[in-house]
Design a protein around this motif. Structure first.
Motif, PDB file in Angstrom:
ATOM      1  N   LEU A 455       0.676  -1.082  -0.081  1.00 45.76           N
ATOM      2  CA  LEU A 455       0.077  -0.129   0.075  1.00 45.76           C
ATOM      3  C   LEU A 455       0.903   1.302   0.042  1.00 45.76           C
ATOM      4  O   LEU A 455       1.634   1.541   0.896  1.00 45.76           O
ATOM      5  N   THR A 456       0.741   1.922  -1.082  1.00 46.58           N
ATOM      6  CA  THR A 456       1.581   3.433  -1.147  1.00 46.58           C
ATOM      7  C   THR A 456       0.647   4.411  -1.026  1.00 46.58           C
ATOM      8  O   THR A 456      -0.018   4.421  -1.900  1.00 46.58           O
ATOM      9  N   VAL A 457       1.143   5.258  -0.206  1.00 48.31           N
ATOM     10  CA  VAL A 457       0.333   6.356  -0.048  1.00 48.31           C
ATOM     11  C   VAL A 457       0.644   7.822  -0.778  1.00 48.31           C
ATOM     12  O   VAL A 457       1.798   7.969  -0.408  1.00 48.31           O
ATOM     13  N   CYS A 458      -0.249   8.144  -1.465  1.00 45.83           N
ATOM     14  CA  CYS A 458       0.321   9.355  -2.253  1.00 45.83           C
ATOM     15  C   CYS A 458      -0.790  10.320  -2.114  1.00 45.83           C
ATOM     16  O   CYS A 458      -2.109  10.260  -1.939  1.00 45.83           O
ATOM     17  N   GLY A 459      -0.222  11.795  -2.260  1.00 46.84           N
ATOM     18  CA  GLY A 459      -1.108  12.981  -2.093  1.00 46.84           C
ATOM     19  C   GLY A 459      -1.888  13.005  -0.975  1.00 46.84           C
ATOM     20  O   GLY A 459      -1.495  12.475   0.244  1.00 46.84           O
ATOM     21  N   GLY A 460      -3.075  13.975  -0.756  1.00 51.52           N
ATOM     22  CA  GLY A 460      -3.891  14.288   0.457  1.00 51.52           C
ATOM     23  C   GLY A 460      -2.843  15.162   1.304  1.00 51.52           C
ATOM     24  O   GLY A 460      -1.815  15.486   0.958  1.00 51.52           O
ATOM     25  N   PRO A 461      -3.378  15.070   2.620  1.00 52.62           N
ATOM     26  CA  PRO A 461      -2.744  15.834   3.581  1.00 52.62           C
ATOM     27  C   PRO A 461      -1.572  15.340   4.049  1.00 52.62           C
ATOM     28  O   PRO A 461      -1.098  14.125   3.763  1.00 52.62           O
ATOM     29  N   GLU A 462      -0.376  16.486   4.628  1.00 53.84           N
ATOM     30  CA  GLU A 462       0.812  15.873   4.987  1.00 53.84           C
ATOM     31  C   GLU A 462       0.246  14.857   6.201  1.00 53.84           C
ATOM     32  O   GLU A 462      -0.601  15.097   6.937  1.00 53.84           O
ATOM     33  N   GLN A 463       1.253  13.795   6.556  1.00 52.90           N
ATOM     34  CA  GLN A 463       0.931  13.038   7.478  1.00 52.90           C
ATOM     35  C   GLN A 463       2.483  12.089   7.783  1.00 52.90           C
ATOM     36  O   GLN A 463       3.336  12.210   6.986  1.00 52.90           O
ATOM     37  N   HIS A 464       2.450  11.775   9.030  1.00 50.01           N
ATOM     38  CA  HIS A 464       3.780  10.979   9.173  1.00 50.01           C
ATOM     39  C   HIS A 464       3.740   9.712   8.738  1.00 50.01           C
ATOM     40  O   HIS A 464       2.858   9.067   8.378  1.00 50.01           O
ATOM     41  N   PRO A 465       4.883   9.142   8.111  1.00 50.04           N
ATOM     42  CA  PRO A 465       5.008   8.050   7.310  1.00 50.04           C
ATOM     43  C   PRO A 465       4.821   6.680   8.123  1.00 50.04           C
ATOM     44  O   PRO A 465       4.589   5.617   7.440  1.00 50.04           O
ATOM     45  N   GLN A 466       4.692   6.887   9.374  1.00 48.57           N
ATOM     46  CA  GLN A 466       4.245   5.677  10.351  1.00 48.57           C
ATOM     47  C   GLN A 466       2.954   5.258  10.214  1.00 48.57           C
ATOM     48  O   GLN A 466       2.640   4.091  10.748  1.00 48.57           O
ATOM     49  N   HIS A 467       2.055   6.134   9.857  1.00 52.58           N
ATOM     50  CA  HIS A 467       0.421   5.882  10.078  1.00 52.58           C
ATOM     51  C   HIS A 467      -0.002   5.921   8.868  1.00 52.58           C
ATOM     52  O   HIS A 467       0.050   6.855   8.028  1.00 52.58           O
ATOM     53  N   LEU A 468      -0.974   4.891   8.424  1.00 59.24           N
ATOM     54  CA  LEU A 468      -1.898   4.799   7.475  1.00 59.24           C
ATOM     55  C   LEU A 468      -2.924   5.957   7.503  1.00 59.24           C
ATOM     56  O   LEU A 468      -3.222   6.632   8.653  1.00 59.24           O
ATOM     57  N   PRO A 469      -3.366   6.572   6.523  1.00 55.22           N
ATOM     58  CA  PRO A 469      -4.216   7.711   6.351  1.00 55.22           C
ATOM     59  C   PRO A 469      -5.611   7.670   6.901  1.00 55.22           C
ATOM     60  O   PRO A 469      -6.207   6.505   6.947  1.00 55.22           O
ATOM     61  N   ALA A 470      -6.371   8.638   7.307  1.00 56.18           N
ATOM     62  CA  ALA A 470      -7.640   8.490   7.913  1.00 56.18           C
ATOM     63  C   ALA A 470      -8.602   9.196   7.097  1.00 56.18           C
ATOM     64  O   ALA A 470      -8.216  10.073   6.134  1.00 56.18           O
ATOM     65  N   GLY A 471      -9.825   9.033   7.136  1.00 56.76           N
ATOM     66  CA  GLY A 471     -10.829  10.044   6.575  1.00 56.76           C
ATOM     67  C   GLY A 471     -11.267   9.643   5.287  1.00 56.76           C
ATOM     68  O   GLY A 471     -11.264   8.058   5.125  1.00 56.76           O
ATOM     69  N   ARG A 472     -11.695  10.249   4.129  1.00 53.13           N
ATOM     70  CA  ARG A 472     -12.043   9.819   2.963  1.00 53.13           C
ATOM     71  C   ARG A 472     -10.714   9.717   2.003  1.00 53.13           C
ATOM     72  O   ARG A 472      -9.875  10.482   2.155  1.00 53.13           O
ATOM     73  N   LEU A 473     -10.569   8.513   1.373  1.00 56.96           N
ATOM     74  CA  LEU A 473      -9.607   8.012   0.616  1.00 56.96           C
ATOM     75  C   LEU A 473      -9.991   7.596  -0.594  1.00 56.96           C
ATOM     76  O   LEU A 473     -11.081   7.144  -0.998  1.00 56.96           O
ATOM     77  N   ILE A 474      -9.000   7.188  -1.639  1.00 51.52           N
ATOM     78  CA  ILE A 474      -9.135   6.860  -2.929  1.00 51.52           C
ATOM     79  C   ILE A 474      -8.153   5.438  -2.967  1.00 51.52           C
ATOM     80  O   ILE A 474      -6.955   5.776  -2.486  1.00 51.52           O
ATOM     81  N   ALA A 475      -8.595   4.140  -2.901  1.00 55.42           N
ATOM     82  CA  ALA A 475      -7.917   3.117  -3.200  1.00 55.42           C
ATOM     83  C   ALA A 475      -7.816   2.764  -4.851  1.00 55.42           C
ATOM     84  O   ALA A 475      -8.750   2.422  -5.208  1.00 55.42           O
ATOM     85  N   TYR A 476      -6.532   2.777  -5.273  1.00 55.16           N
ATOM     86  CA  TYR A 476      -6.372   2.491  -6.553  1.00 55.16           C
ATOM     87  C   TYR A 476      -5.647   1.292  -6.910  1.00 55.16           C
ATOM     88  O   TYR A 476      -4.576   0.925  -6.268  1.00 55.16           O
ATOM     89  N   VAL A 477      -6.198   0.479  -7.649  1.00 57.43           N
ATOM     90  CA  VAL A 477      -5.469  -0.836  -8.342  1.00 57.43           C
ATOM     91  C   VAL A 477      -5.348  -0.564  -9.634  1.00 57.43           C
ATOM     92  O   VAL A 477      -5.941  -0.497 -10.478  1.00 57.43           O
ATOM     93  N   GLY A 478      -3.783  -0.522  -9.754  1.00 59.40           N
ATOM     94  CA  GLY A 478      -3.272  -0.292 -11.089  1.00 59.40           C
ATOM     95  C   GLY A 478      -3.297  -1.543 -12.260  1.00 59.40           C
ATOM     96  O   GLY A 478      -3.864  -2.570 -11.732  1.00 59.40           O
ATOM     97  N   HIS A 479      -2.992  -1.114 -13.178  1.00 58.54           N
ATOM     98  CA  HIS A 479      -3.135  -2.219 -14.505  1.00 58.54           C
ATOM     99  C   HIS A 479      -1.821  -3.095 -14.090  1.00 58.54           C
ATOM    100  O   HIS A 479      -2.434  -4.302 -13.863  1.00 58.54           O
ATOM    101  N   THR A 480      -0.567  -3.116 -14.304  1.00 58.93           N
ATOM    102  CA  THR A 480       0.438  -3.925 -13.857  1.00 58.93           C
ATOM    103  C   THR A 480       1.308  -3.238 -12.715  1.00 58.93           C
ATOM    104  O   THR A 480       1.819  -4.326 -12.118  1.00 58.93           O
ATOM    105  N   ALA A 481       1.038  -1.891 -12.222  1.00 58.14           N
ATOM    106  CA  ALA A 481       1.834  -1.253 -11.169  1.00 58.14           C
ATOM    107  C   ALA A 481       1.052  -0.196 -10.797  1.00 58.14           C
ATOM    108  O   ALA A 481       0.980   0.765 -11.649  1.00 58.14           O
ATOM    109  N   GLY A 482       0.726   0.120  -9.497  1.00 62.72           N
ATOM    110  CA  GLY A 482      -0.094   1.177  -9.081  1.00 62.72           C
ATOM    111  C   GLY A 482       0.713   2.444  -9.289  1.00 62.72           C
ATOM    112  O   GLY A 482       0.242   3.443  -9.652  1.00 62.72           O
TER     113      GLY A 482
END
Length: 652
Positions: A455-482
């Motif tokens: 799970l690679t977190v991109c965009g959205g508000p700044e956050q600490h890299p130790q924690h998964l994002p909260a709130g409203r998200l988009i989960a993207y499943v790419g063609h051969t690599a997200g």
């Protein structure tokens, strides 16, 4: 083709080692069962059990009744050493098999016979190694029926594609075999059923002694010889060449196999290739290999030792033999002469086993039917049977909806929904600095033993890299690599312009775990890594798509557990199929948007040529539903655009 420089491909051996461990465990359990055999009765029970299990992987795909052979002799060629009859018969209604029958010149009484099964030679029965052993057998007093396999010799199945070269032989087999999976059919069963009907024909010939009929073949023909040995009690002897080793080597040595060489559920039954020969032990059997073959001769010799041990327990150690030739993959003269010697002994024929001088053949010498402008056999082709079967299944099943559809999807994909979120790892040190992606963190969900879903977190508000994002998200499943899609695909990049964080989910075999095995970097190469692992799932009675959907479902469980309040799924290409199923199955009913999506599985079942891989084709799906049923069930939760056709491109 994916480009490794564009993304963190950090786990390229993950899927491979996952299967290495599973296959090793299955084979270790099998070896323990064999080691426990101590008595004749135990050996008989073991042989009976593997015979029944082999039948379960093949017989469901055989026709329920045999049609008339309607065999014809279309011509005869005389030779100073033998006579050659040119034969055509139907193995199924309107499905024709071409073959040559080699007859010894002197036949004073019914003679022993051998069914010859060709390996992967485009010219089939006209290939030198195969007509050589047919002539050699005729010289020794055997009748030999040498048949063309499907898509070889006179039985080529495909029309020439527009603006493209004809597919290679193995690719042609896989084009036919992969789409069969959608209708719950198996190409290997078609191949071996042709051989069963060829035996039926042999038994109609007055020149043949039905008590002394054997089978031999090399490579793909060795495969079919082993299958036939396990499935047909009429055989008196067998000599498979350059095939028997172990399915363990298929995964360990990174060797994909043709569509016919991956029997559904066979690994789930705990069987190995030697069991195909044990099924009718102590039938006289010689295992033939080559020292420099890619079918690892270490395992060939181990398979022989297992076979001989069972024969010994059954009181017949001399009926199991092994010969390893001194050269590379192929039915060399060394292996042919070992086969002659073995068959002569068990058929009661005396004399030298040396091969006589072989008469070279032209295509005209062996051709059964007149050459036509289209070079097509009469009757129907395999993909036409698949197309018609898909139409019949569509008509029969109706339109599944609601709970019925959901249960059908779970069954076809082989998924059991979980409730507890998976354990995960935090890997902030491995984030590549990509300003355009605004990477916030990377995480690994342990979705199955040995499987890490990135799970690679991109965009959205700044956050600490130790924690998964909260709130409203988009989960993207790419063609051969997200990550690659978020960099290169315009629609995927547009996801990053909003205020919500985008979590690129790479299920197994995608993106960060895309395999670097099988010596090929083209993800869609028809005979490489993605295909290999899809076939291994088949042999375990599973499917690769179901495993990937499960990974996405578990990733969503994790995101919700860590504070996500609303998740919108998005998917492109291969990821569109995965995302659609995940949106349908997840209890939180997320919205989903798809592009470059597959409109219907029926399209693939109807096509001669397609590029969507086996890894998106769950076995038997068209028995139960099609993708339009899934899209309708998603209703207003679904937005889709820019469909792709069967060749993964915009429709023309």
């Amino acid at each position: 083709m994916t480009t490794p420089a564009l993304y963190n491909n950090r786990y390229p051996q993950m899927v491979h080692e996952y299967f290495v461990q599973r296959v090793r465990a299955a084979m270790a359990a099998r070896r323990e069962r064999l080691a426990r055999l101590r008595t004749r009765r135990e050996a008989e029970n073991y042989a009976r059990a593997v015979r029944e299990l082999a039948a379960q992987s093949f017989q469901p795909y055989f026709p329920k009744t045999k049609c008339a052979l309607a065999a014809r002799v279309t011509g005869r060629a005389d030779n100073p050493n033998f006579t050659l009859d040119k034969i055509v018969f139907q193995s199924r209604p309107e499905f024709y098999v071409t073959a040559n029958l080699y007859l010894p010149l002197k036949l004073d009484a019914p003679a022993p016979a051998v069914l010859g099964l060709c390996g992967h030679a485009l010219n089939g029965k006209q290939a030198e190694p195969y007509y050589s052993f047919a002539q050699g057998l005729a010289d020794k007093g055997f009748v030999c029926l040498l048949m063309d396999p499907i898509s070889q010799g006179e039985r080529w199945q495909h029309d020439r594609p527009r603006g493209a070269p004809m597919p290679g032989l193995c690719h042609a087999h896989n084009l036919l075999g992969n789409q069969m999976v959608l209708t719950d059919d198996f190409f290997g069963a078609w191949r071996v059923y042709d051989a069963i009907r060829a035996l039926d024909y042999l038994f109609t010939r007055p020149e043949v002694d039905p008590a002394r009929v054997g089978v031999t073949g090399n490579s793909g023909g060795g495969t079919l010889s082993a299958y036939l040995t396990a499935l047909d009690p009429r055989l008196a002897m067998a000599a498979p060449s350059c095939y028997i080793c172990s399915w363990q080597t298929q995964v360990e040595n990174e060797i994909p196999a043709d569509a016919e060489q991956n029997p559904p559920g066979i690994l789930a039954h705990g069987m190995d290739e030697a069991d195909l020969l044990i099924a009718y032990a102590p039938r006289p059997t010689i295992v033939l290999g080559q020292y420099y073959d890619f079918f690892d001769c270490r395992y060939t010799q181990a398979a022989y030792r297992e076979l001989r041990r069972v024969h010994s327990l059954l009181g017949s150690p001399a009926t199991a033999q092994c010969f390893i030739g001194p050269t590379t993959h192929g039915y060399s003269i060394h292996n042919r002469e070992a086969m002659y010697r073995f068959f002569m002994r068990h058929a009661g024929i005396a004399g030298p086993a040396r091969e006589p001088r072989i008469t070279p053949f032209s295509v005209a010498d062996t051709r059964v039917l007149p050459r036509t402008r289209t070079a097509r056999l009469p009757g129907r082709r395999v993909f036409e049977f698949t197309r018609d079967r898909a139409a019949a299944l569509t008509s029969k099943r109706g339109r599944p909806v609601g709970k019925r559809l959901q249960q059908a999807v779970l069954k076809v994909l082989g998924i059991e929904l979980e409730t507890k979120p998976p354990h995960y790892r935090v890997t902030p040190r491995y984030i590549r600095v990509r300003p355009e992606l605004k990477m916030r963190g990377q995480f690994l969900a342990e979705t199955a033993p040995g499987i890490l879903t990135a799970l690679t977190v991109c965009g959205g508000p700044e956050q600490h890299p130790q924690h998964l994002p909260a709130g409203r998200l988009i989960a993207y499943v790419g063609h051969t690599a997200g990550e690659t899609d978020l960099l290169a695909d315009p629609a995927a990049r547009a996801l990053l312009r909003g205020k919500r964080a985008v979590v690129a989910i790479d299920p197994r075999g995608i993106g960060q775990s895309e395999p670097l095995t099988c010596g090929e970097r083209d993800f869609f190469a028809p005979y490489k890594a993605d295909y290999l692992y899809a076939t291994l799932h088949e042999m375990f009675g599973e499917n690769y798509l179901g495993a990937r959907v499960y990974d996405v479902l578990r990733a969503l469980d994790l995101l919700y557990a860590e504070g996500a309040t609303e998740i919108e799924l998005a998917g492109r290409g291969l990821g569109s199929v995965t995302a659609a199923f995940a949106a349908l199955l997840h209890p939180r009913r997320p919205r989903v948007r798809l592009w470059h999506y597959l409109p219907a599985y029926r399209m693939l079942a109807d096509a001669q040529y397609y590029t969507w891989p086996l890894s998106v084709m769950p076995r038997g799906v068209l028995r139960h539903f099609d993708l339009p049923d899934v899209y309708r069930a998603l209703g207003r939760r679904l937005r889709k655009s820019a469909p792709w056709d069967v060749r993964m491109r915009p429709p023309r």
